[in-house]
Write an enzyme that holds these catalytic residues in place. Structure first.
Site, PDB file in Angstrom:
ATOM      1  CB  CYS A   1      -0.730  -0.127   0.991  1.00 30.44           C
ATOM      2  SG  CYS A   1      -2.413   1.296   1.246  1.00 30.44           S
TER       3      CYS A   1
ATOM      4  CG  HIS B   1      -3.472  -3.827   2.997  1.00 36.25           C
ATOM      5  ND1 HIS B   1      -2.393  -3.142   4.008  1.00 36.25           N
ATOM      6  CD2 HIS B   1      -4.385  -2.455   2.587  1.00 36.25           C
ATOM      7  CE1 HIS B   1      -2.411  -1.631   3.628  1.00 36.25           C
ATOM      8  NE2 HIS B   1      -3.835  -1.412   2.843  1.00 36.25           N
TER       9      HIS B   1
ATOM     10  CD  GLU C   1      -0.734  -5.219   5.900  1.00 38.64           C
ATOM     11  OE1 GLU C   1      -0.650  -6.264   4.827  1.00 38.64           O
ATOM     12  OE2 GLU C   1      -0.926  -4.168   6.112  1.00 38.64           O
TER      13      GLU C   1
END
Lengths: 732, 80, 223
Positions: free
Chosen positions: C86, C200, C202
């Site tokens: 990002c 993302h 994560e």
């Protein structure tokens, strides 16, 4: 700047332009034993205005229940604190930023979020979730779309940048907000029980420290006054709306939390409304001490600021602290690391006075008790109008065959349609602990590093409050309670944001009094105390007040996240059941307002015993793992709730019921009801349990397929339902 | 005609972007930068009979849409 | 595995990615403050998401000028795996480690939602376990742009890492959330040891996230 020879007229003008009444001014003169100078007058005006002193509302707010076995800190601090087990606490509060958001929607909403975040991390908590409650005018009013886009942009802009997820909220539209929108922002944070920070200053001689951004001429009020101190371009000098700086706030958040790990902070207070004035006085008052400040030390963004301006500036992203003298260098190094201002601007004294110096001269000397304990408090006159009468509706006036087309019209209306367009602009997943995303009954965030979660919901139905403030006040509390129950959480406590019109009008004051009474009754019965809040009065345009809007933010605890419930249907073949009594209450319903364009029929009454009984039953079923999905039946009634469950789970349903009054059943807004999805093998158990608890349960239909079908009426495809649900915002 | 419109935050309104840009420039070694203010630049082509009329219209646009006078100032420059 | 996560002022996914690394790779990463100037020895450097320097001026522009980036670039040039997520992707572009530009979403608004991506080249250290995966995006400037020569170059070198697609893996306009050219969601440098991606992983790394497809990127690094 000191002047004791004002002409009476000038003096009157000056006093009034500071929002003070002449008798209040007299009180100041008596207390000081002399006339105040301009700086002092500004300080009194800031402390005694409605926002800081709660002078019209205090008497009534005291009637709300504020304690409970999980309450660690009730109203009166920067935010309330509740115990969530294992040495963890949740810290939360909701606050209004209405007026600035109407003038400059993006920055107004952004700084509203910034302010409430500071209230929470000031207490030592890391913010973990933002919520909001927004009211706009008529969807077709020319300003509405611009205001919605700006406010949503501002909330997202601030929350996304600082990296705290905005996990949910509520939005409604009503013409009563055409000239006065409401932007209420809520933050929830998590801290350790033994690491909560308070605002009481202590330790004579200890340094008073200013940290954060520099001070500029932001939001200085009392400004239309005597020209002597302000030159011609003073309008340019005194913006009433501040620009938010989420980046600096992120640095301030990290720096404060880093310093809080050390044993350095004795007291800490956010500089919010009335900046340095209210923060210093609050700290001194709570600690029963005095504070001396040398204003020449305040970090400045603008040149030549006066003592008056420094004390009243509302520049954002600033904090005041009292620290341990030995930790000064450590504290300084932390703020330096984060590129923030750190300046010792004063010290704690035993004078019990606020004393200000600038350029070697004394600028103000005010005993703290005059400012705080002697602040005016009013018991304003009030009139309680009769609630709007209840109307009983009859089946013969409705056409059953219209049910599905009515459903489509209702679900496409701005007040009931999908809010996805809004919450997709909010980062609702940063911090990677979001368990239930926006669009369900309550948002759920995990307490980081554990298997427990916090459920949060904001709610209020201003139309209910307008037509029956007592039941409306009860409803706002109960609706959040039910939302939290429906997410599988045990409701614990609330914060409130009391948005009303001009309290000097007896009928407005009457609305306030009745809403408080309703809220109080609901909170007591449900053991769901108020632990923080904010009052916003004078929400009027052209003498027309907004609808009474006691927005409530509720918080609950899910001890085991595997018990989290969402609204979406899970499996084909499961059975949908309705919990609670239905009585065809169409008064002041969304059906009436959207389909028949009427606003009458009365607010549904709320039976708190039923609420408690049915809510406990739901939580009991959750613990026993009997439920697959749960949705509270709220705005729009049963059929709207069913449609939302279908859309969320992307599964249809075959509704099979026999009712004399279908419109009443499907669109009535009777309270204390939930829809639950049960697998066939648990059906008997749940029905037996319900009958043991004297809870009404009825089967509604079987989940499956790609449409909502209603026996004898017809069916509607989910794809069409979704198109209607998302249309309004998609065309925004 | 070509209208060049600058929109900036009012002098005493905090400009967070400006201050961060200033700090970054300093850290890159531009030590003599004291202050940075940033804003928007809008260029528009406009049919108009006179410079005065074009300017008046642009002022109107700024007040109605392009700028929010609560926090922003604007300036208009017209070129033929 | 020795891993590092860079922390800029305004980074806000640093903790999230550290948790994912700890859970999946099994060692806790060293958090490196942007004013530090060197990373000595590393097996993975992550430039996390967030709003470094408030995203003021241009996303990633100020961060790319901060002291630690010199060392990140040196490590990247030595072949150390570097991953930007990002805002981290924006920073790697601004610092010249990756080609192209990330401009404002075509919708002109911030978008936070689940999307689906497909690995375009599965022969790299980051993607050898990759499949069609669901994970969130959350950005305002994720619209990947490069001129036609650059696009041809990165295509010819197999530098496209991920493309937005639908459930069936079809890459089409409907599945493109932000207007990225050729649905590009992530790219590699020429030697494929630097990855930048907008989604993302994560945030899709354990069951409470509703989906754990993001794990495969970290798992690829283990093999």
């Amino acid at each position: 700047m000191t002047s004791s020879n004002w002409q009476f007229d000038t003096e009157k003008l000056l006093v009034e332009s500071h929002g003070l009444k002449l008798d209040e001014f007299e009180k100041i003169v008596q207390g000081l034993g002399r006339e105040p100078n301009l700086t002092e007058l500004g300080i009194f005006s800031a402390m005694w205005n409605e926002h800081c002193s709660y002078k019209s509302s205090k008497y009534w707010l005291k009637k709300l229940p504020t304690s409970g076995e999980r309450v660690i800190q009730g109203p009166g601090e920067n935010a309330g604190v509740i115990d969530i087990d294992d040495g963890d606490v949740a810290v939360f509060k909701m606050e209004s930023h209405n007026h600035p958001s109407f003038l400059e929607p993006y920055q107004g909403a952004a700084t509203g979020v910034g302010g409430i975040l500071r209230d929470v991390f000031t207490m030592g908590a890391r913010p973990v979730a933002n919520m909001n409650a927004l009211r706009f005018g008529d969807p077709n009013h020319p300003k509405t779309k611009h205001l919605v886009s700006g406010v949503v942009g501002g909330i997202g802009g601030y929350g996304n940048c600082i990296g705290i997820p905005t996990v949910g909220g509520e939005v409604n539209f009503h013409p009563s907000y055409n000239g006065n929108i409401l932007v209420n922002a809520m933050t929830v944070g998590i801290a350790k029980k033994d690491k909560i920070f308070y605002s009481a200053a202590a330790g004579i001689g200890n340094p008073v420290v200013y940290v954060g951004s520099k001070t500029g001429r932001d939001g200085i009020h009392g400004a239309t006054m005597a020209s002597a101190e302000f030159d011609d371009d003073s309008e340019e000098k005194k913006p009433t709306v501040q620009v938010g700086d989420p980046f600096t706030e992120k640095l301030l958040l990290e720096a404060c939390l880093e310093l809080m790990k050390e044993d350095a902070i004795i007291a800490i207070q956010d500089m919010g409304a009335a900046g340095l004035t209210s923060s210093s006085i609050e700290m001194a008052s709570k600690g029963n001490v005095g504070i001396d400040i040398n204003l020449s030390k305040v970090p400045l963004r603008a040149a030549n600021m006066t003592a008056y301006e420094l004390m009243l500036s509302e520049s954002q992203e600033r904090m005041l602290m009292v620290i341990q003298p030995k930790k000064e260098e450590l504290a300084r190094s932390i703020f330096k690391k984060w590129d923030l201002e750190f300046e010792i601007i004063g010290e704690v004294t035993d004078t019990k006075k606020l004393i200000l110096h600038m350029d070697g001269e004394e600028q103000a000397s005010i005993p703290i008790n005059i400012l705080v304990e002697d602040a005016p408090e009013y018991q304003r006159d009030y009139i309680v109008n009769d609630p709007s009468p209840l109307i009983s509706f009859e089946s013969k006036d409705f056409e059953d065959k219209d049910i599905l087309s009515d459903l489509l019209k209702m679900i496409s209306h701005p007040n009931l349609c999908s809010r996805k367009w809004i919450w997709e602009q909010y980062d609702h997943m940063v911090m990677a602990d979001t368990v239930v995303r926006p669009g369900s009954d309550a948002a759920v965030v995990r307490v980081h590093g554990t298997n427990k979660g916090i459920a949060i919901s904001t709610d209020c139905s201003p139309t209910y409050c307008r037509h029956n403030p007592y039941e409306g006040g009860k409803h706002a509390v109960v609706e959040t309670w039910r939302n939290i129950v429906a997410s599988g959480a045990e409701p614990i406590a609330i914060t409130d944001c009391m948005n009303f019109g001009n309290p000097e009008k007896p009928e407005i004051m009457g609305q306030f009094v009745e809403c408080i009474r309703g809220m109080g009754d609901a909170c007591s019965k449900l053991n769901y105390p108020v632990i923080s809040g904010n009052v916003s009065l004078y929400n009027e345009t052209n003498g027309e007040g907004i609808y009474p809007t006691p927005a409530i933010g509720g918080v609950g605890l899910i001890k085991d996240l595997s018990n989290t419930m969402t609204i979406g249907f899970k499996n084909e073949g499961n059975v949908l059941c309705l919990i609670g009594e239905s009585d065809n209450h169409l008064g002041n319903s969304h059906y009436l307002s959207i389909i028949q364009n009427r606003e009458d029929g009365g607010t549904p009454s709320i039976n708190l015993d039923d609420e408690l009984k049915n809510g406990k039953f739901i939580l009991d079923c959750v613990t026993k793992k009997l439920l697959k999905s749960v949705h509270d039946v709220g705005e729009g009634g049963v059929l709207i709730a069913i449609a939302e469950m279908c859309i969320s789970g992307n599964l249809g349903i075959k509704i099979d019921i026999t009712k004399d009054f279908l419109h009443g059943f499907f669109f009535g807004e009777d309270q204390a009801r939930y829809l639950v999805e049960v697998s066939p093998n648990k059906l008997e158990q749940i029905e037996v349990d319900a009958s043991k608890s004297a809870v009404k349960i009825e089967r509604i239909g079987e989940i499956g397929g790609t449409s909502i079908s209603i026996n004898s009426i017809g069916e509607i495809e989910l794809s069409s339902l979704i198109d209607h649900h998302t249309k309004w915002f998609n065309e925004f | 005609m070509l209208a060049k419109i600058h929109i900036t935050l009012k002098k005493d309104v905090l400009d967070p972007q400006g201050s961060v840009i200033a700090n970054s420039l300093k850290s890159l070694g531009f030590d003599n930068v004291n202050d940075v203010r940033q804003g928007k630049f809008i260029e528009l082509e406009i049919n108009s009979n006179s410079k005065e009329e074009a300017e008046k219209q642009c002022n109107d646009m700024c007040e109605k849409l392009l700028a929010n006078l609560v926090i922003e100032d604007y300036s208009v420059e017209i070129e033929n | 595995m020795k891993t590092h996560v860079i922390v800029f002022p305004g980074s806000n996914c640093d903790r999230d990615v550290a948790v994912a690394i700890q859970n999946i790779i099994g060692s806790s990463p060293e958090m490196v403050w942007h004013k530090d100037s060197t990373i000595k020895q590393s097996d993975l450097i992550v430039v996390p998401g967030g709003f470094s320097y408030g995203d003021y001026l241009r996303c990633g522009a100020m961060a790319s000028a901060s002291p630690i980036m010199k060392s990140v670039i040196e490590n990247a040039n030595k072949g150390v795996p570097v991953m930007g997520i990002c805002n981290g992707f924006q920073i790697l572009i601004e610092s010249g480690l990756l080609q192209g530009a990330l401009i404002r979403n075509s919708s002109l608004s911030f978008i936070c939602r689940d999307i689906i991506i497909k690995p375009t080249n599965t022969k790299t250290i980051f993607t050898n376990k990759s499949k069609i995966s669901k994970m969130p995006i959350a950005h305002n400037e994720g619209n990947y742009f490069a001129n036609s020569n650059q696009i041809k170059e990165i295509e010819d070198n197999d530098q496209i890492a991920f493309q937005y697609c639908d459930e069936n893996g079809d890459i089409n306009a409907h599945s493109n959330p932000n207007g990225s050219i050729n649905n590009i969601a992530g790219v590699f440098n020429k030697s494929k040891n630097v990855l930048g991606m907008m989604p993302h992983p994560e945030r899709a790394a354990e069951s409470i996230h509703g989906c754990d497809d993001g794990r495969n990127i970290f798992e690829s690094l283990l093999s």
